[in-house]
Scaffold this motif. Structure first.
Motif, mmCIF file in Angstrom:
data_model
loop_
_atom_site.group_PDB
_atom_site.id
_atom_site.type_symbol
_atom_site.label_atom_id
_atom_site.label_comp_id
_atom_site.label_asym_id
_atom_site.label_seq_id
_atom_site.Cartn_x
_atom_site.Cartn_y
_atom_site.Cartn_z
ATOM 1 N N MET A 176 0.841 -1.193 0.000
ATOM 2 C CA MET A 176 0.000 0.000 0.000
ATOM 3 C C MET A 176 0.872 1.237 0.000
ATOM 4 S SD MET A 176 -3.027 1.044 2.677
ATOM 5 C CE MET A 176 -1.917 0.965 4.088
ATOM 6 N N GLY A 177 0.841 1.968 -1.100
ATOM 7 C CA GLY A 177 1.665 3.154 -1.214
ATOM 8 C C GLY A 177 0.927 4.395 -0.757
ATOM 9 N N SER A 178 1.584 5.548 -0.935
ATOM 10 C CA SER A 178 0.956 6.818 -0.566
ATOM 11 C C SER A 178 0.763 7.724 -1.776
ATOM 12 C CB SER A 178 1.801 7.544 0.484
ATOM 13 O OG SER A 178 3.100 7.785 -0.011
ATOM 14 N N GLN A 179 1.197 7.267 -2.952
ATOM 15 C CA GLN A 179 1.037 8.041 -4.174
ATOM 16 C C GLN A 179 0.490 7.136 -5.271
ATOM 17 O OE1 GLN A 179 1.502 11.316 -4.649
ATOM 18 N NE2 GLN A 179 2.225 11.711 -2.579
ATOM 19 N N ALA A 180 -0.462 7.671 -6.028
ATOM 20 C CA ALA A 180 -1.071 6.900 -7.102
ATOM 21 C C ALA A 180 -0.151 6.849 -8.315
ATOM 22 C CB ALA A 180 -2.412 7.507 -7.490
ATOM 23 N N THR A 181 -0.401 5.871 -9.186
ATOM 24 C CA THR A 181 0.339 5.751 -10.435
ATOM 25 C C THR A 181 -0.123 6.832 -11.402
ATOM 26 O OG1 THR A 181 0.463 3.364 -10.115
ATOM 27 C CG2 THR A 181 0.917 4.194 -12.312
ATOM 28 N N GLU A 182 0.816 7.490 -12.044
ATOM 29 C CA GLU A 182 0.482 8.553 -12.993
ATOM 30 C C GLU A 182 -0.322 7.994 -14.154
ATOM 31 O OE1 GLU A 182 3.091 11.882 -14.975
ATOM 32 O OE2 GLU A 182 4.081 11.154 -13.156
ATOM 33 N N GLY A 183 -1.314 8.767 -14.615
ATOM 34 C CA GLY A 183 -2.107 8.371 -15.766
ATOM 35 C C GLY A 183 -3.278 7.471 -15.444
ATOM 36 N N ASP A 184 -3.510 7.171 -14.162
ATOM 37 C CA ASP A 184 -4.626 6.327 -13.742
ATOM 38 C C ASP A 184 -5.869 7.208 -13.628
ATOM 39 O OD1 ASP A 184 -6.442 4.666 -12.531
ATOM 40 O OD2 ASP A 184 -5.014 3.826 -11.108
ATOM 41 N N ALA A 185 -6.842 6.992 -14.500
ATOM 42 C CA ALA A 185 -8.012 7.877 -14.571
ATOM 43 C C ALA A 185 -9.204 7.379 -13.754
ATOM 44 C CB ALA A 185 -8.430 8.047 -16.026
ATOM 45 N N ARG A 186 -9.059 6.293 -13.017
ATOM 46 C CA ARG A 186 -10.185 5.785 -12.235
ATOM 47 C C ARG A 186 -10.602 6.762 -11.145
ATOM 48 N NH1 ARG A 186 -7.906 0.698 -9.567
ATOM 49 N NH2 ARG A 186 -6.010 1.957 -9.756
ATOM 50 N N PRO A 187 -11.903 6.851 -10.833
ATOM 51 C CA PRO A 187 -12.319 7.624 -9.668
ATOM 52 C C PRO A 187 -11.793 6.950 -8.398
ATOM 53 C CG PRO A 187 -14.157 6.377 -10.554
ATOM 54 C CD PRO A 187 -13.028 6.235 -11.537
ATOM 55 N N VAL A 188 -11.936 7.637 -7.273
ATOM 56 C CA VAL A 188 -11.386 7.144 -6.013
ATOM 57 C C VAL A 188 -12.486 7.038 -4.964
ATOM 58 C CG1 VAL A 188 -9.668 7.513 -4.206
ATOM 59 C CG2 VAL A 188 -9.199 8.267 -6.537
ATOM 60 N N LEU A 189 -12.495 5.922 -4.262
ATOM 61 C CA LEU A 189 -13.392 5.726 -3.127
ATOM 62 C C LEU A 189 -12.541 5.777 -1.861
ATOM 63 C CD1 LEU A 189 -16.044 5.089 -1.766
ATOM 64 C CD2 LEU A 189 -15.788 2.694 -2.450
ATOM 65 N N PHE A 190 -12.683 6.879 -1.121
ATOM 66 C CA PHE A 190 -11.915 7.095 0.103
ATOM 67 C C PHE A 190 -12.679 6.540 1.309
ATOM 68 C CE2 PHE A 190 -10.583 10.587 -2.703
ATOM 69 C CZ PHE A 190 -9.203 10.585 -2.549
ATOM 70 N N PHE A 191 -11.953 5.882 2.198
ATOM 71 C CA PHE A 191 -12.532 5.382 3.440
ATOM 72 C C PHE A 191 -11.818 6.003 4.635
ATOM 73 C CE2 PHE A 191 -14.013 2.072 0.650
ATOM 74 C CZ PHE A 191 -15.148 1.538 1.250
ATOM 75 N N ASP A 192 -12.604 6.492 5.592
ATOM 76 C CA ASP A 192 -12.048 6.811 6.888
ATOM 77 C C ASP A 192 -11.688 5.485 7.558
ATOM 78 O OD1 ASP A 192 -11.323 8.307 9.117
ATOM 79 O OD2 ASP A 192 -13.155 9.502 9.083
ATOM 80 N N ILE A 193 -10.984 5.541 8.679
ATOM 81 C CA ILE A 193 -10.539 4.306 9.327
ATOM 82 C C ILE A 193 -11.207 4.088 10.678
ATOM 83 C CG2 ILE A 193 -8.552 3.064 10.298
ATOM 84 C CD1 ILE A 193 -6.815 4.310 8.147
ATOM 85 N N ASP A 194 -10.899 4.964 11.640
ATOM 86 C CA ASP A 194 -11.389 4.751 13.004
ATOM 87 C C ASP A 194 -12.896 4.932 13.096
ATOM 88 O OD1 ASP A 194 -8.997 4.195 14.679
ATOM 89 O OD2 ASP A 194 -8.335 6.103 13.843
ATOM 90 N N ASN A 195 -13.539 3.972 13.756
ATOM 91 C CA ASN A 195 -14.990 3.942 13.912
ATOM 92 C C ASN A 195 -15.713 3.898 12.575
ATOM 93 O OD1 ASN A 195 -14.835 3.927 16.683
ATOM 94 N ND2 ASN A 195 -15.203 6.110 16.910
ATOM 95 N N CYS A 196 -15.011 3.462 11.559
ATOM 96 C CA CYS A 196 -15.597 3.290 10.230
ATOM 97 C C CYS A 196 -15.347 1.861 9.758
ATOM 98 C CB CYS A 196 -14.999 4.296 9.256
ATOM 99 S SG CYS A 196 -15.655 4.199 7.578
ATOM 100 N N LEU A 197 -14.087 1.472 9.691
ATOM 101 C CA LEU A 197 -13.753 0.114 9.278
ATOM 102 C C LEU A 197 -13.892 -0.889 10.419
ATOM 103 C CD1 LEU A 197 -10.679 0.836 6.973
ATOM 104 C CD2 LEU A 197 -13.069 0.446 6.315
ATOM 105 N N TYR A 198 -13.990 -0.390 11.636
ATOM 106 C CA TYR A 198 -14.354 -1.222 12.790
ATOM 107 C C TYR A 198 -15.420 -0.458 13.572
ATOM 108 C CZ TYR A 198 -11.241 1.877 15.442
ATOM 109 O OH TYR A 198 -10.644 2.974 15.999
#
Length: 254
Positions: free
Chosen positions: A1-23
């Motif tokens: 899991m990186g912190s920077q996306a690959t250049e030229g990737d046009a997909r939209p992004v689904l962001f998730f919070d973590i605390d009290n969200c994924l658990y």
């Protein structure tokens, strides 16, 4: 899991919070965090319990994170604070792999959308939680509050969402989708009518992302008092509802 996306990737992004969200909130990680924060204020600043709570609240209200007030006015080392608070949480005995959560995330078609984490936690805590949940391999990146950079950048400041977009390699807010709840259990533990409770910044985080043009789902778990006015376009009680509201990203509805 990186912190920077690959250049030229046009997909939209689904962001998730973590605390009290994924658990779930019922894990009480939130409450344990609040206790450790107040203890840190009391011990390291030589304050009474009541004064520690008061100052914690003041810094949180003024800066979004209590730790920023500590660094600004008391020369506290933020990474030492992180070690005594976030990293001191006994998460290994609390957060366990969640097969249902993993199945839901696996059912998202990664050719249509990239999954990204967006949190006000420091990187250590963020990675620790998703590792314990057994889902770290399903996210392509992470945007977090960097404790080594003062002043801190965190939600709900618009620049935090701009940073997330830059990290994820997305330019148009219309291509950003967000599942938000508590940004992090760095909330204020205060006394109201003699009853201790936690303030909740999840509402403002979702309002801010929605205002920027993101499509946002505010997770308000069953049994938790819902806001009087919706924070965003969608309000959900369970992450499984994402299969319906973000159905365009799923392989199937089952």
């Amino acid at each position: 899991m990186g912190s920077q996306a690959t250049e030229g990737d046009a997909r939209p992004v689904l962001f998730f919070d973590i605390d009290n969200c994924l658990y779930p909130r019922s894990s009480k990680v939130h409450d344990m965090m609040a206790k450790l924060i107040d203890e840190y204020f009391s011990k390291h600043l030589g304050l009474s319990e009541a004064e520690a709570v008061r100052l914690h609240e003041e810094y949180y209200k003024n800066y979004g994170l209590a730790i920023e007030g500590l660094v600004r006015f008391h020369q506290i080392d933020p990474l030492e604070y992180n070690a005594k608070v976030d990293d001191a949480l006994p998460l290994e005995g609390i957060i366990k792999p969640n097969p249902q959560l993993r199945k839901m995330l696996e059912d998202i078609d990664k050719s249509k959308v990239k999954l990204w984490l967006l949190t006000n936690a420091y990187v250590n805590h963020a990675k620790r939680v998703v590792r314990l949940l057994g889902i770290e391999d399903l996210f392509e990146g992470l945007t977090y509050c960097n404790y080594s950079e003062v002043p801190f950048l965190c939600k709900p400041h618009p620049d935090m969402y701009a940073k997330a977009m830059q990290d994820a390699g997305i330019e148009r807010p219309e291509e950003c989708y967000f599942v938000g709840t508590h940004s992090k259990p760095h909330q204020v533990y205060i006394e109201v009518n003699s009853n201790s409770h936690m303030t909740d910044d999840s509402y403002q985080n979702c309002v801010a992302s929605q205002k920027l043009g993101w499509t946002t789902a505010h997770l308000v778990e069953e049994g938790v008092q819902a806001p009087s006015a919706p924070a965003s376009k969608y309000q959900i009680e369970h992450l499984e509802e994402l299969r319906t509201i973000y159905s365009q990203f799923f392989k199937s509805s089952t």
